[in-house]
Design an enzyme around this catalytic site. Structure first.
Site, short mmCIF file in Angstrom:
data_model
loop_
_atom_site.label_atom_id
_atom_site.label_comp_id
_atom_site.label_asym_id
_atom_site.label_seq_id
_atom_site.Cartn_x
_atom_site.Cartn_y
_atom_site.Cartn_z
N SER A 147 40.53 -73.49 -16.01
CA SER A 147 40.61 -74.80 -16.64
C SER A 147 42.00 -75.08 -17.18
O SER A 147 42.30 -76.22 -17.55
CB SER A 147 39.60 -74.91 -17.79
N HIS A 168 37.07 -76.65 -10.32
CA HIS A 168 36.85 -76.62 -11.76
C HIS A 168 35.51 -77.26 -12.10
O HIS A 168 35.37 -78.48 -12.10
CB HIS A 168 37.99 -77.32 -12.51
N GLU A 180 36.18 -80.83 -10.41
CA GLU A 180 37.55 -81.19 -10.04
C GLU A 180 38.00 -80.27 -8.90
O GLU A 180 38.00 -79.05 -9.06
CB GLU A 180 38.49 -81.04 -11.24
N ASN A 218 40.79 -82.16 -18.76
CA ASN A 218 41.44 -81.46 -19.87
C ASN A 218 42.81 -82.05 -20.19
O ASN A 218 43.27 -81.99 -21.34
CB ASN A 218 41.56 -79.97 -19.58
#
Length: 312
Positions: A147, A168, A180, A218
């Site tokens: 991540s 991800h 992702e 993120n």
């Protein structure tokens, strides 16, 4: 008519060629039996893939398998509310697709895809992939669930940079729909399309992103969380009021301090510290003295009983 026929033949031929380019993933090896790895293994097994879940000890894998079984029981209560026999069959079929191992080298020789979900440490990941690279078939795709680390830095530990990408997932994996899919400058189009297609077979909604720090979620989420901490550090508002503001004013299910405690303050610190090293002049990535202090005091959030808030 002849023109239409030629167009149809060309279209069908193009579609066939595109399909031939993709690797159809049937056998999956998941490295890491924690929450993320077990979740990935569960959704892959539940969608008909042959899955091997790998971790260091039999005890870890025993707990992982029990966690998967418990998760399946919870899910099937909703999926098959009035059909207990169908629920039992679904659980049995899923678990039949799943085996476990403590030897990653022994199981990668026949896998289509390796998904790594271990500790967020670049050296540890590099050591793992460098080792597996020697034993996995040439066509096997490698993917990391990181991540915070850059996929390119992990892929460079192997000789298959073109067959390496990021997948991800989000926690809890069986519930969260987003994945992702990360394409580095070296990831081939075939690899990228194969990862996208695999993600769709899991019933997930994949999005594409370049290998940028934090990817999409993120990259937006962590600076938001850090700005909330800075707001509190400056004394502009209390943490309680900031949480209430974002829940009632922005419609978020959790406030930033509640979310930080849920994720783990050490995790957030690790991410922001890594990004700060990459871009030291970016104010969005500036470390927080308060966050550093709490982590130093081992106040990591819900998992330790105290973070920004105290938990019983």
């Amino acid at each position: 008519m002849a023109f239409a026929t030629r167009c149809f033949v060309r279209s069908a031929s193009s579609a066939a060629t595109a399909a031939a380019k993709k690797l159809i993933v049937k056998h999956v090896t998941v490295i890491g039996g924690g929450l993320m790895g077990a979740g990935i293994a569960q959704v892959a097994a539940a969608t008909g893939h042959t899955v091997v879940l790998v971790d260091q000890t039999d005890e870890i894998l025993k707990n992982s398998r029990k966690g998967i079984e418990d998760s399946l029981k919870r899910m099937t209560k909703k999926m098959f509310a009035d059909k207990p026999e169908a629920a039992a069959q679904f659980i049995e079929k899923t678990l039949k697709n799943l085996t476990v191992s403590t030897d990653p080298v022994a199981v990668v020789h026949s896998t289509d895809l390796v998904v790594e979900a271990i500790v967020e440490n670049l050296q540890v990941k590099n050591d793992l992939f460098k080792r597996l690279d020697k034993f996995a078939p040439e066509n096997t795709i490698f993917a990391s669930n990181t991540s915070s680390l850059q996929i390119t830095d992990i892929a460079n530990s192997t000789t298959r940079q073109d067959r390496f990408g990021g997948l991800h997932f989000f926690n809890p994996v069986p519930v969260m729909k987003l994945v992702e899919v990360i394409k580095t400058p070296m990831t081939s189009q075939k690899t990228f399309e194969s990862l996208m297609e695999f993600t769709k077979t899991l019933g997930k909604n994949p999005i594409s992103c370049k290998d940028t720090p934090g990817f999409v979620v993120n990259r937006l989420l962590v600076p938001y969380l850090m700005e909330a901490v800075r707001l509190y550090e400056r004394g502009d508002a209390s943490k309680e009021d900031i949480d209430v503001a974002m829940k009632l004013g922005a419609g978020y299910p959790m406030g930033p301090f509640e979310l930080l405690d849920y994720v783990g303050l050490d995790t957030s610190k690790y991410i922001i510290d890594g990004w700060h090293l990459l871009e030291p002049n970016n104010p969005l990535f500036a470390p927080s003295p308060l966050l550093n202090k709490l982590v130093e005091e081992r106040k990591m959030g819900k998992k330790t009983g105290e973070g920004f808030y105290k938990y019983k």
